[in-house]
Design a protein around this motif. Sequence first.
Motif, mmCIF file in Angstrom:
data_model
loop_
_atom_site.group_PDB
_atom_site.id
_atom_site.type_symbol
_atom_site.label_atom_id
_atom_site.label_comp_id
_atom_site.label_asym_id
_atom_site.label_seq_id
_atom_site.Cartn_x
_atom_site.Cartn_y
_atom_site.Cartn_z
ATOM 1 N N LEU A 1 0.830 -1.201 0.000
ATOM 2 C CA LEU A 1 0.000 0.000 0.000
ATOM 3 C C LEU A 1 0.867 1.254 0.000
ATOM 4 C CD1 LEU A 1 -2.619 -1.088 2.709
ATOM 5 C CD2 LEU A 1 -2.827 -1.255 0.216
ATOM 6 N N GLY A 2 0.789 2.025 -1.084
ATOM 7 C CA GLY A 2 1.557 3.247 -1.196
ATOM 8 C C GLY A 2 1.081 4.325 -0.253
ATOM 9 N N GLY A 3 2.005 5.217 0.139
ATOM 10 C CA GLY A 3 1.663 6.338 0.990
ATOM 11 C C GLY A 3 1.787 7.656 0.240
ATOM 12 N N SER A 4 1.943 8.733 0.980
ATOM 13 C CA SER A 4 2.066 10.047 0.354
ATOM 14 C C SER A 4 3.500 10.368 -0.049
ATOM 15 C CB SER A 4 1.538 11.128 1.305
ATOM 16 O OG SER A 4 2.252 11.108 2.528
ATOM 17 N N GLY A 5 4.442 9.543 0.388
ATOM 18 C CA GLY A 5 5.832 9.737 0.006
ATOM 19 C C GLY A 5 6.117 9.203 -1.385
ATOM 20 N N VAL A 6 7.029 9.887 -2.090
ATOM 21 C CA VAL A 6 7.436 9.442 -3.425
ATOM 22 C C VAL A 6 8.079 8.058 -3.330
ATOM 23 C CG1 VAL A 6 8.959 9.928 -5.363
ATOM 24 C CG2 VAL A 6 7.746 11.795 -4.246
ATOM 25 N N SER A 7 7.692 7.159 -4.244
ATOM 26 C CA SER A 7 8.255 5.806 -4.328
ATOM 27 C C SER A 7 8.097 5.023 -3.033
ATOM 28 C CB SER A 7 9.737 5.857 -4.732
ATOM 29 O OG SER A 7 9.888 6.463 -5.986
ATOM 30 N N SER A 8 7.048 5.307 -2.303
ATOM 31 C CA SER A 8 6.790 4.554 -1.074
ATOM 32 C C SER A 8 6.082 3.244 -1.395
ATOM 33 C CB SER A 8 5.948 5.393 -0.109
ATOM 34 O OG SER A 8 4.705 5.732 -0.693
ATOM 35 N N ALA A 9 6.368 2.208 -0.588
ATOM 36 C CA ALA A 9 5.799 0.873 -0.774
ATOM 37 C C ALA A 9 6.053 0.357 -2.183
ATOM 38 C CB ALA A 9 4.307 0.865 -0.446
ATOM 39 N N GLN A 10 7.360 0.213 -2.477
ATOM 40 C CA GLN A 10 7.777 -0.323 -3.774
ATOM 41 C C GLN A 10 8.531 -1.633 -3.597
ATOM 42 O OE1 GLN A 10 10.316 2.144 -6.138
ATOM 43 N NE2 GLN A 10 8.656 3.383 -6.974
ATOM 44 N N ILE A 11 8.463 -2.455 -4.647
ATOM 45 C CA ILE A 11 9.406 -3.551 -4.837
ATOM 46 C C ILE A 11 10.237 -3.142 -6.040
ATOM 47 C CG2 ILE A 11 9.700 -6.006 -5.312
ATOM 48 C CD1 ILE A 11 6.846 -6.403 -4.170
ATOM 49 N N PHE A 12 11.545 -2.914 -5.824
ATOM 50 C CA PHE A 12 12.337 -2.209 -6.829
ATOM 51 C C PHE A 12 13.671 -2.913 -7.086
ATOM 52 C CE2 PHE A 12 15.665 0.962 -7.782
ATOM 53 C CZ PHE A 12 15.121 1.568 -8.908
ATOM 54 N N ALA A 13 14.005 -3.047 -8.377
ATOM 55 C CA ALA A 13 15.315 -3.554 -8.780
ATOM 56 C C ALA A 13 15.922 -2.548 -9.747
ATOM 57 C CB ALA A 13 15.198 -4.916 -9.436
#
Length: 514
Positions: free
Chosen positions: A34-46
Amino acid sequence: MTVAHNVLGGTSGFSGRLSANTGVGSVSIAGSLLGGSGVSSAQIFAAAGGIGAVKIGHNIAGGAGDESGKIDSAGKLASVTIRGSLVGGSGDQDTTTRDGQIFAGGDIGSVKIRHDVAGGSGKYSASIASEGAVFGVTLGGSLVGRSRFFSGAIVARDLGAVKIGRDLLGGTGGGGYMEGFDSVAGVTIGGSLVGGASNFDGAVVSLGAGGLGAVKVGHDVLGGSGADSGAFKVAMKIASVSIGGSLVGGSKLRSGAIFGGDLGPVKIGRDLVGGSIAGATATLDQTGYIEASGRVASISIGGSIIAGIDGSTGGALTKNGSIRAGDDIGALRVKGSLIGNVAPNGTSLVVISARGQAVPVGGKDVSIGKITVGGSVERVNILAGYTTDLVASNDGVQIGAVSVGRDWIASNVVAGVQNFGADGLPGGTGAAADNVNYGDAFDVAIGTGGITSRIASIVIRGTVVGSAVGGDHFGFSAGEIGSFQALNFTAPLTPRSDVIDLSPITDDVTIRET
């Protein structure tokens, strides 16, 4: 990596982010991402490499932050399984937020989502996007567009088979959209395809060389108030089309329509209906419409083909409630009727046209094969030897057996014949306009191709009449017509007859063998 409950983004950038500079192995989250108000929050990132199989127990949802609630792989993404929904967030609608998104710079394996893909307020929100291929997408629920471009969308270079359990719903800004730039393997929609309020809302598009595989829609395909909404737009071949309900034009051009290079068998369970206009509306083009730049293998319609109503004060309905082929139409079967409409401001004709076979076989050029209509034919033009823009271009064409179950009213069927109007010369306006009337002394062969144009046979089980309006004329016109029957009348066509009058009531319908 295994997470027992949820991954939650916060108010700061990159909060709740699972990331690696190289690759990420498999990820299992029992709850939601679940994303929040922050940029790129709650990511799965490679940042480089790929991401393995990802399993989400509930939802992936974007937040107010750009690129929040997102799976983002620079390389491949093995697969994604979501037991809930993919939901866009509330990011700034004027920017490319990409929240609630599944993205890969490489290929994406199978994507399975138990419920919906629902776009949010930002561009690319709740989208599945790959710069490579997506090998297949299965949704148990609906694909729903929202207010911005590519919201609620599936986009890839090559798109595997897509199965949507319920509806594909266009939004208000280019959402509810599906495109394989090179190809789409096939599309199955359990419910309806419904166009939205902006360009390409609720559209399936492939403009590359691969074309589109089999299309199956359980209920209706409905054009919206946006151009190209509720439409299939394909540059090359569409393998087949099956629509359980109706194909209905909307209020903007190319809405409620099917476009392809070649079309395989097309089956519509109910009606093909053109869009209508009223008031000071400008011309409305290509609604409730089927067009192939090449050939159409066959068309079967369980209901009727119905043109829209022109209630405008200065517009016109063009390519409306019609079927046209750049080459040929193998066969046409309509269980109901073909119905054009007359309004105080204009007549809307149903038009069936085909230029002729790309490569004629055995000295024959069958432009339109067998035509079967269970009901009546009213205000219709069936034109063999004409382009999709109704330019007369091919004289040596044939139409197969024509069978009509009820009446023939103010309509024409012609093969390899054009009409030069009252002045007998190409061009002109008013009474001298070309290809407005047929069956009178101004019918001539389109050219001198050496093959005689022909209609195999015509059987009409009801009456044949024209109209009560002065100055119009209707005809059954070809180089030769094999046989003609209407009610208890059989036309004496052997030896060939130049003109036979058919309607003493209106005195404006004839058989003419040119």
